[in-house]
Design a protein around this motif. Structure first.
Motif, mmCIF file in Angstrom:
data_model
loop_
_atom_site.group_PDB
_atom_site.id
_atom_site.type_symbol
_atom_site.label_atom_id
_atom_site.label_comp_id
_atom_site.label_asym_id
_atom_site.label_seq_id
_atom_site.Cartn_x
_atom_site.Cartn_y
_atom_site.Cartn_z
ATOM 1 N N SER A 145 -11.558 5.531 8.273
ATOM 2 C CA SER A 145 -11.494 4.420 9.217
ATOM 3 C C SER A 145 -10.235 4.515 10.061
ATOM 4 O O SER A 145 -9.198 5.008 9.610
ATOM 5 C CB SER A 145 -11.515 3.093 8.449
ATOM 6 O OG SER A 145 -11.190 2.017 9.294
ATOM 7 N N ILE A 146 -10.319 3.997 11.298
ATOM 8 C CA ILE A 146 -9.133 3.963 12.164
ATOM 9 C C ILE A 146 -8.031 3.117 11.529
ATOM 10 O O ILE A 146 -6.844 3.378 11.735
ATOM 11 C CB ILE A 146 -9.515 3.433 13.572
ATOM 12 C CG1 ILE A 146 -8.397 3.729 14.580
ATOM 13 C CG2 ILE A 146 -9.837 1.941 13.549
ATOM 14 C CD1 ILE A 146 -8.792 3.446 16.016
ATOM 15 N N GLN A 147 -8.410 2.123 10.718
ATOM 16 C CA GLN A 147 -7.408 1.279 10.057
ATOM 17 C C GLN A 147 -6.545 2.090 9.086
ATOM 18 O O GLN A 147 -5.424 1.704 8.771
ATOM 19 C CB GLN A 147 -8.086 0.129 9.304
ATOM 20 C CG GLN A 147 -8.587 -0.980 10.195
ATOM 21 C CD GLN A 147 -9.960 -0.699 10.780
ATOM 22 O OE1 GLN A 147 -10.605 0.300 10.448
ATOM 23 N NE2 GLN A 147 -10.434 -1.575 11.656
ATOM 24 N N ASP A 148 -7.074 3.237 8.620
ATOM 25 C CA ASP A 148 -6.320 4.070 7.682
ATOM 26 C C ASP A 148 -5.206 4.858 8.356
ATOM 27 O O ASP A 148 -4.327 5.389 7.676
ATOM 28 C CB ASP A 148 -7.260 5.057 6.963
ATOM 29 C CG ASP A 148 -8.214 4.351 6.011
ATOM 30 O OD1 ASP A 148 -7.787 3.366 5.390
ATOM 31 O OD2 ASP A 148 -9.365 4.792 5.882
ATOM 32 N N VAL A 149 -5.244 4.972 9.695
ATOM 33 C CA VAL A 149 -4.203 5.737 10.396
ATOM 34 C C VAL A 149 -3.339 4.830 11.286
ATOM 35 O O VAL A 149 -2.549 5.316 12.088
ATOM 36 C CB VAL A 149 -4.810 6.900 11.221
ATOM 37 C CG1 VAL A 149 -5.481 7.906 10.300
ATOM 38 C CG2 VAL A 149 -5.771 6.395 12.278
ATOM 39 N N LEU A 150 -3.511 3.510 11.148
ATOM 40 C CA LEU A 150 -2.664 2.532 11.834
ATOM 41 C C LEU A 150 -1.859 1.795 10.770
ATOM 42 O O LEU A 150 -2.429 1.263 9.817
ATOM 43 C CB LEU A 150 -3.505 1.525 12.619
ATOM 44 C CG LEU A 150 -4.414 2.091 13.718
ATOM 45 C CD1 LEU A 150 -5.299 0.985 14.266
ATOM 46 C CD2 LEU A 150 -3.588 2.704 14.830
ATOM 47 N N PHE A 151 -0.540 1.774 10.922
ATOM 48 C CA PHE A 151 0.267 1.067 9.931
ATOM 49 C C PHE A 151 -0.196 -0.382 9.791
ATOM 50 O O PHE A 151 -0.377 -0.882 8.681
ATOM 51 C CB PHE A 151 1.742 1.087 10.335
ATOM 52 C CG PHE A 151 2.500 2.283 9.848
ATOM 53 C CD1 PHE A 151 2.508 2.619 8.506
ATOM 54 C CD2 PHE A 151 3.223 3.061 10.735
ATOM 55 C CE1 PHE A 151 3.216 3.715 8.048
ATOM 56 C CE2 PHE A 151 3.945 4.167 10.286
ATOM 57 C CZ PHE A 151 3.937 4.499 8.939
ATOM 58 N N PHE A 152 -0.383 -1.063 10.930
ATOM 59 C CA PHE A 152 -0.704 -2.485 10.901
ATOM 60 C C PHE A 152 -1.893 -2.769 11.822
ATOM 61 O O PHE A 152 -1.713 -3.249 12.946
ATOM 62 C CB PHE A 152 0.515 -3.321 11.306
ATOM 63 C CG PHE A 152 1.722 -3.052 10.453
ATOM 64 C CD1 PHE A 152 1.777 -3.519 9.155
ATOM 65 C CD2 PHE A 152 2.785 -2.302 10.942
ATOM 66 C CE1 PHE A 152 2.882 -3.256 8.351
ATOM 67 C CE2 PHE A 152 3.895 -2.029 10.150
ATOM 68 C CZ PHE A 152 3.938 -2.511 8.843
ATOM 69 N N PRO A 153 -3.110 -2.471 11.365
ATOM 70 C CA PRO A 153 -4.286 -2.725 12.210
ATOM 71 C C PRO A 153 -4.500 -4.216 12.419
ATOM 72 O O PRO A 153 -4.036 -5.047 11.627
ATOM 73 C CB PRO A 153 -5.441 -2.118 11.394
ATOM 74 C CG PRO A 153 -4.956 -2.128 9.975
ATOM 75 C CD PRO A 153 -3.477 -1.921 10.048
ATOM 76 N N GLN A 154 -5.194 -4.532 13.514
ATOM 77 C CA GLN A 154 -5.484 -5.940 13.802
ATOM 78 C C GLN A 154 -6.426 -6.489 12.738
ATOM 79 O O GLN A 154 -7.403 -5.851 12.363
ATOM 80 C CB GLN A 154 -6.131 -6.057 15.181
ATOM 81 C CG GLN A 154 -6.130 -7.453 15.748
ATOM 82 C CD GLN A 154 -4.723 -7.966 16.028
ATOM 83 O OE1 GLN A 154 -3.900 -7.245 16.525
ATOM 84 N NE2 GLN A 154 -4.458 -9.201 15.683
ATOM 85 N N MET A 155 -6.123 -7.696 12.256
ATOM 86 C CA MET A 155 -6.929 -8.314 11.194
ATOM 87 C C MET A 155 -7.286 -9.748 11.591
ATOM 88 O O MET A 155 -6.598 -10.376 12.396
ATOM 89 C CB MET A 155 -6.136 -8.363 9.879
ATOM 90 C CG MET A 155 -5.602 -7.030 9.397
ATOM 91 S SD MET A 155 -6.876 -6.013 8.635
ATOM 92 C CE MET A 155 -7.187 -6.897 7.108
ATOM 93 N N ASP A 182 0.830 -1.199 0.000
ATOM 94 C CA ASP A 182 0.000 0.000 0.000
ATOM 95 C C ASP A 182 0.870 1.257 0.000
ATOM 96 O O ASP A 182 0.613 2.215 -0.739
ATOM 97 C CB ASP A 182 -0.905 -0.045 1.238
ATOM 98 C CG ASP A 182 -1.969 1.037 1.249
ATOM 99 O OD1 ASP A 182 -2.421 1.441 0.158
ATOM 100 O OD2 ASP A 182 -2.371 1.454 2.350
ATOM 101 N N LEU A 183 1.901 1.264 0.831
ATOM 102 C CA LEU A 183 2.773 2.431 0.940
ATOM 103 C C LEU A 183 3.575 2.657 -0.342
ATOM 104 O O LEU A 183 3.886 3.797 -0.699
ATOM 105 C CB LEU A 183 3.738 2.261 2.117
ATOM 106 C CG LEU A 183 3.099 2.284 3.514
ATOM 107 C CD1 LEU A 183 4.076 1.766 4.556
ATOM 108 C CD2 LEU A 183 2.634 3.684 3.873
ATOM 109 N N ILE A 184 3.894 1.570 -1.047
ATOM 110 C CA ILE A 184 4.671 1.704 -2.289
ATOM 111 C C ILE A 184 3.825 2.302 -3.401
ATOM 112 O O ILE A 184 4.246 3.245 -4.073
ATOM 113 C CB ILE A 184 5.225 0.331 -2.743
ATOM 114 C CG1 ILE A 184 6.213 -0.226 -1.724
ATOM 115 C CG2 ILE A 184 5.902 0.442 -4.119
ATOM 116 C CD1 ILE A 184 6.552 -1.692 -1.948
ATOM 117 N N VAL A 185 2.620 1.763 -3.593
ATOM 118 C CA VAL A 185 1.844 2.125 -4.788
ATOM 119 C C VAL A 185 0.839 3.243 -4.541
ATOM 120 O O VAL A 185 0.286 3.788 -5.500
ATOM 121 C CB VAL A 185 1.131 0.885 -5.384
ATOM 122 C CG1 VAL A 185 2.142 -0.170 -5.769
ATOM 123 C CG2 VAL A 185 0.103 0.311 -4.423
#
Length: 515
Positions: free
Chosen positions: A491-501, A175-178
């Motif tokens: 979403s909170i997942q958008d501001v966490l590098f590695f959200p719980q999945m 995600d960070l690359i593209v």
């Protein structure tokens, strides 16, 4: 492990590079003297600067044209075009570095290091003419290719975007690359934390660290994660808050302490909740909740200015203004404002009936305070878009807050609500050890009724209070929630590098191998 055709080809290229004596993963330092952004922003054709530059990054595109090629290099600051000429990077008789390595064995996503000089192409694009090229890392998996085109009206169109949320959160590195905008979100999050840290340090408060593994959990209404320490043979809990430890430091003589803390709550997940989250907690002696409201306004206004250069921030369809002063309601005023019902004198049975009339389902284990909280959450919170302080909560809702000096049955507490969600919680802190013990005992009774989030009794904390804690104002601000607002993230997942999945689904053949 099944490999795709591209993955097999890249592994073969890796082997071929090694046969040629080229290490696809060299160890030595590659000195970088400039970045893509610096060159594009500062190159001056007349001054003829950047004539000896060294850059490193990922190869993101190539246009091979016989003896010379154009390519695109991406580093941490952005992309820049590079011009690669066969006779420049391979000046001798052996042209393998260009003919074989560059043209046939390098792929999109590979890391390379280049040396050369900046120039402007005939079409006016600032580029780097490569004089030396070195393979730094061979990428064995192909990147998703996101295509961007600009139409005749100057509008950008994106094709084949890497946009599936589950893939983006699970493979954040891709995600960070593209998706470069994602990197900007996390840079802003870091700026936000730095802004708050400099503000609090500038006030003379001490940044501290407190235990994450705790023998007793406390400081919030939440279920903890539980673990076991083998050597001590004791149960420990991941902290749900750092409040009680920070208050111990106020007892110990510090006038102001704060901590940016990772906290953990064993609760449901949503676009506003992650079981692991970050908050800053602040405790200042000889202050009250009115003083703390003013500090919050000042600090968050500064954060908006530091990140955006303005107090106005676009969040979804709303333009939110963090300029002081913010609107203020008591909790009962807010409920009456939105429902036209005054619940201020209601007891538990009438509150249950009122909740029913409002269409709010109430769990039978909940006490008076939680029922009021449910009513407020359903009828008021979603409609508070501009930053608003909600003050003066019922005593049943706030076992760690001081009773209101003028209003019986209430405590001196506020929450800041913004964009329909709480972003901070603060009290005039309860420092009467007798009152605090009684509140803890009430929480124990709620726990017996089945309230899994009720607080437990902490004897050591009570002992600390018995030594005397000065009048104190306390604050907790959710960094993730505030980051969502300040970066316009859904979403909170958008501001966490590695959200719980959830666990990643394995291929059936792979599952059989594991078994």
């Amino acid at each position: 492990m099944q490999l795709s055709e591209q993955e097999l080809r890249r592994r073969h290229e890796r082997e071929e590079l090694e046969k040629m004596g080229i290490n696809p993963y060299p160890s030595e330092t590659f000195e970088v003297t400039a970045t893509a952004k610096e060159i594009k922003e500062n190159f001056d054709k007349e001054q003829n600067n950047y004539q000896e530059v060294s850059l490193a990054g990922r190869l993101m595109s190539r246009r091979i044209m016989g003896k010379a090629s154009f390519a695109e290099l991406m580093d941490s600051t952005g992309r820049i075009q590079i011009y690669v000429c066969r006779d420049d990077i391979a000046p001798g008789e052996n042209k393998d570095l260009y003919n074989t390595v560059f043209k046939k064995m390098l792929d999109i996503g590979d890391f390379i290091g280049i040396k050369g000089y900046a120039f402007v192409t005939q079409v006016g694009e600032i580029s780097v003419h490569v004089t030396e090229l070195k393979v730094l890392t061979k990428s064995l998996k192909p990147l998703p290719i996101v295509k961007r085109e600009i139409d005749e009206n100057g509008v950008e169109h994106v094709y084949d975007a890497f946009s599936d949320p589950e893939l983006r959160y699970r493979q954040r590195y891709v995600d960070l690359i593209v998706n470069p905008n994602v990197r900007e979100t996390f840079k802003k999050r870091t700026q936000l934390v730095n802004s708050m840290r400099s503000f609090l340090s500038g006030q003379g408060y001490l940044e501290v660290e407190t235990p994450i593994l705790q023998p007793l959990y406390g400081g919030a209404a939440a279920r903890p994660f539980k673990t076991h320490h083998n050597t001590l043979d004791m149960t420990l809990y991941l902290r749900i808050a750092n409040e009680l430890y920070l208050k111990r430091l106020i007892v110990g003589g510090f006038d102001g302490v704060f901590e940016f803390a990772k906290d953990f709550r064993n609760e449901g997940m949503s676009r506003f909740h992650n079981p692991e989250f970050t908050q800053v907690e602040l405790y200042v002696a000889y202050k009250d909740y009115n003083w703390m409201m003013n500090l919050v306004e000042e600090m968050v206004e500064k954060v908006a200015m530091d990140l955006h250069g303005t107090t106005e921030v676009k969040v979804g369809e709303h333009m939110i203004n963090f300029q002081r002063p913010w609107k203020r309601f008591t909790m009962f005023e807010a409920i009456e404002h939105f429902t036209k019902i005054d619940i201020s004198s209601m007891e538990e049975p009438e509150l249950r009936q009122t909740a029913e009339k409002l269409g709010i389902k109430i769990d039978p284990t909940l006490g008076k305070g939680k029922i009021i909280d449910e009513i407020f959450g359903e009828t008021c919170e979603p409609y508070l878009i501009q930053p608003t302080f909600i003050t003066d909560y019922p005593v049943e809702m706030s076992p760690l807050a001081k009773k209101h000096r003028d209003k019986p049955g209430l405590v001196e507490r506020f929450e800041a609500i913004c964009n329909g969600k709480e972003i901070c919680n603060a009290f005039s802190e309860l420092n009467d050890p007798i009152d605090q013990r009684a509140r803890f005992e009430e929480q124990l009774e709620l726990g017996k009724r089945g309230d899994t989030e009720a607080m437990i009794l902490d004897e050591d904390f009570l002992r600390a209070l018995e030594y005397g804690m000065p009048p104190t104002a306390g604050l907790g601000i959710g960094i993730d929630r505030l980051s969502m607002i300040m970066t316009n993230s859904h979403s909170i997942q958008d501001v966490l590098f590695f959200p719980q999945m959830k666990p990643e689904k394995q291929d059936k053949k792979e599952e059989e191998k594991v078994k």
